[in-house]
Design an enzyme around this catalytic site. Structure first.
Site, PDB file in Angstrom:
ATOM      1  N   ASN A  10       0.806  -1.011   0.442  1.00  0.00           N
ATOM      2  CA  ASN A  10       0.179  -0.197   0.084  1.00  0.00           C
ATOM      3  C   ASN A  10       1.136   1.584  -0.107  1.00  0.00           C
ATOM      4  O   ASN A  10       1.090   1.825   0.817  1.00  0.00           O
ATOM      5  CB  ASN A  10      -0.879  -0.256   1.247  1.00  0.00           C
ATOM      6  N   TRP A  11       1.718   2.159  -1.052  1.00  0.00           N
ATOM      7  CA  TRP A  11       1.957   3.305  -1.749  1.00  0.00           C
ATOM      8  C   TRP A  11       1.390   4.384  -0.290  1.00  0.00           C
ATOM      9  O   TRP A  11       2.192   4.836  -0.463  1.00  0.00           O
ATOM     10  CB  TRP A  11       1.872   3.117  -2.726  1.00  0.00           C
ATOM     11  N   LYS A  12      -0.015   4.270  -0.515  1.00  0.00           N
ATOM     12  CA  LYS A  12      -0.869   5.420  -0.118  1.00  0.00           C
ATOM     13  C   LYS A  12      -0.436   6.827  -1.238  1.00  0.00           C
ATOM     14  O   LYS A  12      -0.057   6.556  -1.928  1.00  0.00           O
ATOM     15  CB  LYS A  12      -0.376   5.786   1.658  1.00  0.00           C
ATOM     16  N   HIS A 101      -9.850   1.214   4.549  1.00  0.00           N
ATOM     17  CA  HIS A 101      -8.452   1.242   5.640  1.00  0.00           C
ATOM     18  C   HIS A 101      -8.164   2.290   7.193  1.00  0.00           C
ATOM     19  O   HIS A 101      -9.685   2.528   6.374  1.00  0.00           O
ATOM     20  CB  HIS A 101      -7.103   2.015   4.583  1.00  0.00           C
ATOM     21  N   GLU A 103      -6.736   4.646   7.932  1.00  0.00           N
ATOM     22  CA  GLU A 103      -6.688   6.046   7.472  1.00  0.00           C
ATOM     23  C   GLU A 103      -7.566   6.746   6.992  1.00  0.00           C
ATOM     24  O   GLU A 103      -8.981   7.937   6.548  1.00  0.00           O
ATOM     25  CB  GLU A 103      -5.456   6.414   6.745  1.00  0.00           C
ATOM     26  N   GLU A 173      -5.640  -4.522  10.164  1.00  0.00           N
ATOM     27  CA  GLU A 173      -4.727  -3.319  10.552  1.00  0.00           C
ATOM     28  C   GLU A 173      -4.619  -3.181  11.690  1.00  0.00           C
ATOM     29  O   GLU A 173      -5.694  -1.825  11.914  1.00  0.00           O
ATOM     30  CB  GLU A 173      -5.011  -2.950   9.442  1.00  0.00           C
ATOM     31  N   GLY A 179       2.560   1.868  10.911  1.00  0.00           N
ATOM     32  CA  GLY A 179       3.213   3.090  10.836  1.00  0.00           C
ATOM     33  C   GLY A 179       4.387   3.333  11.904  1.00  0.00           C
ATOM     34  O   GLY A 179       4.958   4.741  12.571  1.00  0.00           O
ATOM     35  N   SER A 219       2.883  -2.261  10.566  1.00  0.00           N
ATOM     36  CA  SER A 219       4.638  -2.156  10.350  1.00  0.00           C
ATOM     37  C   SER A 219       4.712  -3.594  10.455  1.00  0.00           C
ATOM     38  O   SER A 219       6.010  -4.249  10.274  1.00  0.00           O
ATOM     39  CB  SER A 219       4.829  -2.155  12.000  1.00  0.00           C
ATOM     40  N   GLY A 240       2.497  -0.938   4.429  1.00  0.00           N
ATOM     41  CA  GLY A 240       2.592   0.268   3.783  1.00  0.00           C
ATOM     42  C   GLY A 240       4.161   0.609   3.589  1.00  0.00           C
ATOM     43  O   GLY A 240       4.688   0.812   2.810  1.00  0.00           O
ATOM     44  N   GLY A 241       5.201   1.028   5.035  1.00  0.00           N
ATOM     45  CA  GLY A 241       6.582   1.755   4.618  1.00  0.00           C
ATOM     46  C   GLY A 241       7.118   0.716   3.545  1.00  0.00           C
ATOM     47  O   GLY A 241       8.222   1.312   2.346  1.00  0.00           O
TER      48      GLY A 241
END
Ligand code: PGA
Length: 261
Positions: A10-12, A101, A103, A173, A179, A219, A240-241
């Site tokens: 997930n590149w956000k 998600h 967010e 999640e 994150g 994470s 993600g990251g």
């Protein structure tokens, strides 16, 4: 387990279309050497503006990467400025769409009902809805994890068509793990996944629940992937990251290949 693993990035809101081009090329080259198992599937979820670029490269170079989006409207068309519909994504050969998600739930007022309608729209357009669920820090410390997961999963899948299980993935999640550098333990991830599967069974039936892939996200790193995937109900990871760097994401895929040879 018969369920193949899904490793999704997930590149956000990262990477413009030129950066996306470089990243997916680099990733494709690495995966050609690393993705040696047919039981592992890799997907990336770039921002909307990158989808066409990524899709063209994946198609032209026959890369072993499925295309994903991060969100879409629950509506099909009309005067909804700024929105993108599921059918528009399907036209671009998008296979997966993240739905709900945390967010989007926290920052864009996406409630359980909207999550359900969006999942329906995604599945109706012939794609796979990756419904994201998970408890907040407060809910966890109040001992409400199972209750929150029951509510979110039930709301998301209730009313989906009978055969929707084929087009459904659930991503657990926990909000506190996203994150934060503090992933859930493998035990916690497995415990939540088992609970989610039992909720899916009660709404959609046991046979359907057995086929639905449940991912863990929050994470995820190369160093914790194997352990997180060791739970029999954890069928992949949403990253993600660590998906923003081709080498790091490939290491995560390599770890999955070791678990699913
Ligand atoms: P993270 O994000 O891997 O950076 O924690 C995961 C996600 O939000 O999907």
């Amino acid at each position: 387990m018969a369920r193949p693993a899904l490793i999704a990035g997930n590149w956000k809101m990262h990477k413009d279309h030129q950066e996306a081009l470089h990243l997916v090329r680099d990733l494709g080259l690495r995966l050609n050497a690393t993705l040696t198992s047919k039981r592992v599937e890799v997907a990336v979820h770039p921002p909307f503006t990158d989808l066409r670029t990524v899709q063209s490269i994946v198609e032209a170079d026959k890369l072993p990467i499925s295309l994903g989006a991060q969100h879409c409207s629950h509506l099909d068309k009309g005067a909804y400025t700024g929105e993108v519909s599921a059918t528009m994504l399907a036209k671009l050969q998008t296979r997966y769409v993240l739905v709900g998600h945390s967010e989007r739930r926290a920052l864009y007022a996406m409630d359980d009902s909207l999550v359900q309608q969006t999942a329906s729209a995604v599945i109706g357009a012939g794609m796979v809805a990756v419904v994201c669920v998970g408890e907040s820090t407060e809910e966890r410390s109040d001992g409400l994890t199972d209750e929150v997961l029951t509510r979110q999963v039930t709301a998301a899948v209730r009313g989906l068509p009978d055969n929707a299980a084929e087009d459904l993935v659930v991503a657990y999640e926990p909000v506190w793990a996203i994150g934060s550098g503090q992933a859930a333990t493998a035990e916690d991830a497995q415990g939540a996944a088992t609970h989610i599967r039992s909720v899916l069974a009660s709404v959609l039936g046991t046979a359907a629940a057995k086929t639905i892939r449940i991912l863990y996200g929050g994470s995820v790193q190369p160093a914790n992937t194997e352990e997180l995937l060791s739970g029999p109900d954890v069928d992949g990871v949403l990253v993600g990251g660590a998906s923003l760097d081709a080498a790091t994401f490939t290491e995560i895929v390599a770890a999955a290949v070791r678990c699913y040879p």
